[in-house]
Scaffold this motif. Structure first.
Motif, PDB file in Angstrom:
ATOM      1  N   LEU A   1      42.184  18.595  -9.929  1.00 60.11           N
ATOM      2  CA  LEU A   1      42.308  18.002 -11.262  1.00 60.11           C
ATOM      3  C   LEU A   1      41.178  18.511 -12.160  1.00 60.11           C
TER       4      LEU A   1
ATOM      5  N   LYS B   1      39.730  21.345 -11.859  1.00 61.47           N
ATOM      6  CA  LYS B   1      40.091  22.733 -12.148  1.00 61.47           C
ATOM      7  C   LYS B   1      41.145  22.789 -13.257  1.00 61.47           C
ATOM      8  N   ALA B   2      42.116  21.872 -13.184  1.00 65.21           N
ATOM      9  CA  ALA B   2      43.154  21.832 -14.216  1.00 65.21           C
ATOM     10  C   ALA B   2      42.541  21.566 -15.594  1.00 65.21           C
ATOM     11  N   PHE B   3      41.451  20.816 -15.622  1.00 70.76           N
ATOM     12  CA  PHE B   3      40.761  20.536 -16.891  1.00 70.76           C
ATOM     13  C   PHE B   3      39.731  21.622 -17.221  1.00 70.76           C
TER      14      PHE B   3
ATOM     15  N   LEU C   1      49.349  10.580 -12.345  1.00 70.47           N
ATOM     16  CA  LEU C   1      48.385  10.359 -11.276  1.00 70.47           C
ATOM     17  C   LEU C   1      48.060   8.877 -11.150  1.00 70.47           C
TER      18      LEU C   1
ATOM     19  N   ALA D   1      46.530  18.933  -7.119  1.00 75.72           N
ATOM     20  CA  ALA D   1      45.932  17.593  -7.175  1.00 75.72           C
ATOM     21  C   ALA D   1      46.946  16.544  -6.727  1.00 75.72           C
TER      22      ALA D   1
ATOM     23  N   THR E   1      47.898  28.884 -11.017  1.00 73.59           N
ATOM     24  CA  THR E   1      47.575  28.023 -12.158  1.00 73.59           C
ATOM     25  C   THR E   1      47.957  26.560 -11.929  1.00 73.59           C
ATOM     26  N   GLY E   2      48.587  26.298 -10.798  1.00 72.70           N
ATOM     27  CA  GLY E   2      49.145  24.966 -10.611  1.00 72.70           C
ATOM     28  C   GLY E   2      48.156  23.945 -10.060  1.00 72.70           C
ATOM     29  N   HIS E   3      46.967  23.869 -10.657  1.00 72.78           N
ATOM     30  CA  HIS E   3      45.925  22.979 -10.113  1.00 72.78           C
ATOM     31  C   HIS E   3      46.349  21.521 -10.133  1.00 72.78           C
ATOM     32  N   ARG E   4      47.068  21.143 -11.166  1.00 68.88           N
ATOM     33  CA  ARG E   4      47.514  19.753 -11.236  1.00 68.88           C
ATOM     34  C   ARG E   4      48.515  19.453 -10.110  1.00 68.88           C
TER      35      ARG E   4
END
Lengths: 305, 305, 305, 305
Positions: free
Chosen positions: A171, A173-175, C98, C167, C161-164
């Motif tokens: 999360l 990283k996503a931010f 989340l 998570a 790119t799929g960090h979310r």
């Protein structure tokens, strides 16, 4: 002398009652620890001496106590960056950790909760060539010991079970608040938590926080006086998961606990102290550790309140 | 002497810069205050004397500072009940206040955030025959003054604009943590916040928190030594909305601020201090008030860290 | 005929206006697509024929539309398990994904939001020997085509790119709702999303949802009538991220969109329809795709309301 | 004829099993209702006739069903305002209602959850001279009855126990999305919920939603065809608290339930139907009511999926 007697009294008191709480068992290495271990060591600034009792020379997994060391190392490298990426305020209950991270767009509340320490780990990876080696050398310079190391079994067990940490790191990283590869960051983070030290080693190591940022030994200044104040202030308000208020009341010193059952606490200008007892209360802090520190500040009149 | 000079230096320093921040304007009575007022008063335990500077004798709306007084009164009546209905841990950011209350089923995180103080108000209403009168008498006994009173205009303005407080109180009531009528509880709560005192009166009033729970005057013990420690610990971790960590770092004393621009802080065994400057920073705390207290602890070396 | 004319009118209408919205650009493969592509294909049950217009034969990344296919495959294997691990209710706004997962202890709100589809992917991995191959074969059997495949570049870009999503998957794993390795589950999930099909292929493929669970071809029954009703009901209430209510109002058919700009919709017993236009509105759904389907149901009088 | 037989079969089926669920008991008036009541009425557009069975002529508290009537009245006055103040998307679980309102800055997710209906009530108060009288007259014009009224005892009981509604309304007010006095808005809201009608009266009243916005009687057009579609779409995605997905699957019609045990549902162009059985399932919807409607759409093949 005085401290010797006080520690003896504390040990007698805390070991007299029936055992309470349970050892952390989410990884088998922690679960295997003898739950009845108890050690306590106090480094007195004035005497430049360590007073110790019980299993004070036996090493254990320092776990989250390492977050203070990583933060200190980060501050010693760059005082600015970390405060752009992490706040310094207490967080609410653990349930809210992901919620708050989401709402505050990837800025962790403080560097002593997991997401904050993960950001610190990321920064160290970016700044240091061999971050693991560098962290060990840093701890060695603080402690004056050259055999401080990681417990690889613990580190890899953490990686196997740390799904919530992977969730947090991804999360972040996503931010955009993690620069390096998530697996690399968490590998470093889990290693950091796997460091093993004894109470006496911890008391010695954390002496710099009682001494305006200077070690007692030849290493000298680690961080500035202001940075030291900052670290202590963060420990005071954020060092005990969801029990920071309770610890501030009962013990009245800045401190940091780990799920291995260790706690370090600082009385600025007076002493650094470490205690170890593996049974945890329901908030995840060492049951006897908190009791022992409460007795220490009661008997020495050293609570700040 | 020493304090006299220190306060003079502080006043010179803080008044030298360009004004920053804005006066609270959500109710017109607060908005009308001269933003450039500045007063500071310190009650020194050893000297049993007040040192003051600037507009230290002019009364202002103490607002949330009153939460500490209400909590103290509640503790002096019954030490148990309040801790069954309110926790002692820091809260996260303001956004989470309703969220946390919802998740923690109506138990506020601490008695210094609005929902916690509303529960304290409810308890006082249940326990006291004339709660408003009783609160005033209590503050009068602490301060040695007999003309402390509510500002009815402020109290009724708060009632007109305090929709979020009505939301919180009703949610608390839905969870069964408010016994009395919501309107009655909030009427008392808004009156409590409307009390007006000067810096010198506040410093005198809060002396008990520096003195193990005893007033300097003939009133004697207000709360026990342990209760005093508890109140100070809560102020340390929870006294500054979302800036508790920052205040702990910069000032290093337990304290409580109000949107009227006042702040009180305590150095146990040494002094109680009050400062007033109506311009608030973006977190809602007095800009110059924080600066003044930071200078105080820097110059006296009295920060706890 | 009738449909031919209707599609022509729709194309003329939607292509007449100025372009609105932007192509998804979080991975470069999607960003490279010509934003002005427009295709639409309708499979009419009664005629057993496809009516198409524009770029209806050009393949694009079906993205989240694949969630319906994965769910269908999971239902065809076991009707029970998935409903023990995933709910069937709409979710609130994306911010809450989340939060809700945390509050509801790892049970996703429905199988068409990312956490729900990740659980479906996990189940398929546990049940199938070669899940990727099996999914492709399943889609091939629905579509009657043997050259449907994954776009490996898209799949690996999603992973980067799929960090979310990492998570979410790790949080699901922390709650025990993922059995397999997170990386393996997401690898499958990202491949699933990378499937490429044309509008005509999609219309043909989704015909079973208009036909009580039977394909028009020789494959026969895929899922039961009741399961088909369930899938359609979930698409109706949950198929459009935070725009399910708007789609239900404007189009009035169960459907599912993808960030590649595709949308499929079903008129039970009448037709399945697919439309493609890469420019997305601010909620992440194809701007012209929604408009085209709205025109379709207006002109055919086939909205359910 | 046909419907007569179908209703008989349904009644026999649903009344054959052991009773399940419990009557709403948060206010004593609702708790006093005979839990074994069962009534069902269907208004068939083509026949312009009502088919009914069981306790279909006995009035009960329509509760949240009234939200659809209030929304319709608001739309008939002004189509724009309400959509600036309320969204049209499904909400997540009830826990999130305050959270979502907070995060989305006072804009309720849809007009059929409590915060949305409270905003509708506020708008009606602003637009109508005697809002209570006007609402009754509106319902009278829809139903053709002149003795529809509020149950004052129910309304005042709701006010006594509706703390969560007071919390929501005050939070809305804090965000500026309530113009009138909160007490006045909730008084109207609670009255609205206290309207009493029978199944046959409800079926007749809601006929306009099956008939493009026109009543069957002399009143004629109530809202436009598009507005009707909007209301039906919102009922489809948001009409059943946290069971909208389940209702959409099992019944497949737009509808709205109330805690009094009533449900209305609409088959556009075909019929409006009302059912009443006071025992609620754990999600707060009538247990037998849902079963009865499920049987209706199964037997008539009228589900939309």
């Amino acid at each position: 002398m005085e401290y010797e007697k006080i520690l003896e009294d504390i040990a007698e008191d805390v070991l007299g009652g029936p055992p309470e709480g349970a050892v952390a068992d989410y990884i088998s290495e922690l679960a295997r620890v003898d739950p009845d271990k108890f050690g306590m060591s106090l480094y007195c600034l004035e005497d430049d001496a360590i007073y110790a009792i019980g299993d004070s020379e036996e090493r254990f997994s320092i776990q989250s106590i390492s977050k203070v060391l990583a933060l200190t190392l980060a501050l010693s490298i760059d005082n600015e960056e970390i405060w752009e990426r992490v706040d310094v305020e207490p967080s609410g209950d653990p349930f809210n950790s992901l919620v708050q991270l989401e709402y505050e767009e990837g800025i962790p509340r403080n560097p002593l909760i997991n997401p904050g320490a993960i950001v610190v780990a990321d920064m160290l990876i970016s700044r240091l060539e061999s971050p693991k080696q560098a962290l060990l050398e840093f701890v060695q310079s603080l402690s004056g010991l050259d055999d401080i190391g990681f417990n690889e079994t613990v580190a890899s067990s953490e990686a196997d079970t740390g799904h919530r940490n992977f969730a947090l790191a991804n999360l972040l990283k996503a931010f955009g608040n993690i620069d390096n590869d998530v697996d690399e960051v968490l590998d470093f983070y889990f290693h950091m938590c796997s460091i093993e030290m004894s109470c006496s080693e911890l008391a010695q190591t954390f002496a710099y926080l009682a001494n305006h940022g200077r070690t007692s030994g030849r290493t000298g200044r680690i961080i500035t006086k202001t940075q030291t104040k900052r670290v202590n202030a963060i420990m005071q308000t954020c060092g005990f998961y969801d029990e920071a208020g309770e610890f501030t009341f009962r013990v009245g010193l800045p401190g940091k606990s780990g799920v291995g059952g260790g706690i370090v606490a600082i009385h600025p200008q007076e002493y650094s102290v470490a205690v170890w007892s593996p049974r945890l209360n329901e908030k995840g802090n060492s049951h006897l550790g908190m009791r022992a520190l409460e007795l220490l500040t009661s008997r020495t009149g050293s609570s700040i309140f």
